[in-house]
Design a protein around this motif. Structure first.
Motif, PDB file in Angstrom:
ATOM      1  N   LYS A  99      -3.009   0.518  -3.914  1.00 18.56           N
ATOM      2  CA  LYS A  99      -2.564  -0.827  -3.558  1.00 18.56           C
ATOM      3  C   LYS A  99      -1.920  -1.462  -4.782  1.00 18.56           C
ATOM      4  O   LYS A  99      -2.350  -1.219  -5.909  1.00 18.56           O
ATOM      5  N   GLN A 113      -4.193  -0.301  -8.020  1.00 21.09           N
ATOM      6  CA  GLN A 113      -5.578  -0.293  -7.546  1.00 21.09           C
ATOM      7  C   GLN A 113      -5.806   0.939  -6.693  1.00 21.09           C
ATOM      8  O   GLN A 113      -5.016   1.241  -5.800  1.00 21.09           O
ATOM      9  N   LYS A 166       0.834  -1.201   0.000  1.00 21.51           N
ATOM     10  CA  LYS A 166       0.000   0.000   0.000  1.00 21.51           C
ATOM     11  C   LYS A 166       0.865   1.245   0.000  1.00 21.51           C
ATOM     12  O   LYS A 166       1.995   1.234   0.483  1.00 21.51           O
ATOM     13  N   GLU A 178      -7.805   2.477  -3.868  1.00 20.36           N
ATOM     14  CA  GLU A 178      -8.681   2.067  -2.772  1.00 20.36           C
ATOM     15  C   GLU A 178      -9.643   3.174  -2.366  1.00 20.36           C
ATOM     16  O   GLU A 178     -10.812   2.917  -2.134  1.00 20.36           O
ATOM     17  N   LYS A 179      -9.115   4.403  -2.273  1.00 24.98           N
ATOM     18  CA  LYS A 179      -9.989   5.534  -1.932  1.00 24.98           C
ATOM     19  C   LYS A 179      -9.256   6.834  -2.175  1.00 24.98           C
ATOM     20  O   LYS A 179      -8.041   6.871  -2.351  1.00 24.98           O
ATOM     21  N   SER A 209     -11.571   1.684 -10.386  1.00 22.52           N
ATOM     22  CA  SER A 209     -10.918   0.746  -9.468  1.00 22.52           C
ATOM     23  C   SER A 209      -9.411   0.755  -9.635  1.00 22.52           C
ATOM     24  O   SER A 209      -8.672   0.463  -8.695  1.00 22.52           O
ATOM     25  N   TYR A 247      -5.214   6.701  -1.948  1.00 24.49           N
ATOM     26  CA  TYR A 247      -4.740   5.499  -1.274  1.00 24.49           C
ATOM     27  C   TYR A 247      -4.734   4.384  -2.310  1.00 24.49           C
ATOM     28  O   TYR A 247      -5.780   4.077  -2.886  1.00 24.49           O
TER      29      TYR A 247
END
Length: 164
Positions: free
Chosen positions: A116, A104, A37, A106-107, A57, A114
């Motif tokens: 990943k 990816q 992350k 995440e938010k 996503s 954030y």
């Protein structure tokens, strides 16, 4: 185009904050660290450009590989044992050390993303973000060059420092 007179210049739009502090041990592709992350801080003057990014996503990060000190036109890449032209590899030691990673999302929290599945070193200047859209970005490849015989073990390959 006169290569000596035409200078191309970019300004970072943000910075990547990750747990990878130097090149040695950093995964060589995002798929090699699917659970890692990180955060991406977008500078305030570019934050408005993040509107609606959380609807995706995955995003494509385009960045300047700031730790690369040398480039070579022929390299022995991480996944191989034979020399290849740099443009037939994913080697970071390129004439223009520009990297890209599909990660990816995440938010989003304001100007902080954030993410990943990261393979980017902490402090890396971010040049651009693009949404990953499978209909645009995924193709069936009929040939993958020398990778065909490389026995790709991407999940275990980490940077050994040979290009910094």
């Amino acid at each position: 185009m006169d290569r000596k007179e035409d200078l191309i210049s970019y300004q970072p739009i943000g910075i990547v904050n990750s747990s990878f502090k130097d090149s040695i041990g950093t995964p060589i592709q995002p798929v090699a660290s699917p659970n890692s992350k990180a955060t991406v801080e977008i500078f305030d003057e570019y934050a408005e450009g993040l509107i609606d990014v959380e609807g995706f996503s995955h995003i494509i990060l385009i960045f300047h590989m700031h730790l690369i000190k040398k480039s070579q036109l022929k390299v022995i890449p991480f996944l191989g044992t034979n020399e290849h032209g740099v443009f037939a590899t994913r080697s970071p030691g390129r004439p223009n050390p520009i990297g890209f990673s599909v990660v990816q999302l995440e938010k989003r929290d304001g100007n902080i993303l954030y993410i990943k599945g990261i393979d980017i070193i902490d402090g890396t200047p971010l040049l651009d973000i693009k949404p990953f859209v499978p209909a645009f970005d995924v193709r069936k490849a009929d040939k993958i060059g020398w990778f065909e015989n490389a026995g790709i073990a991407i999940t275990t390959i980490k940077d050994d420092g040979r290009f910094c």
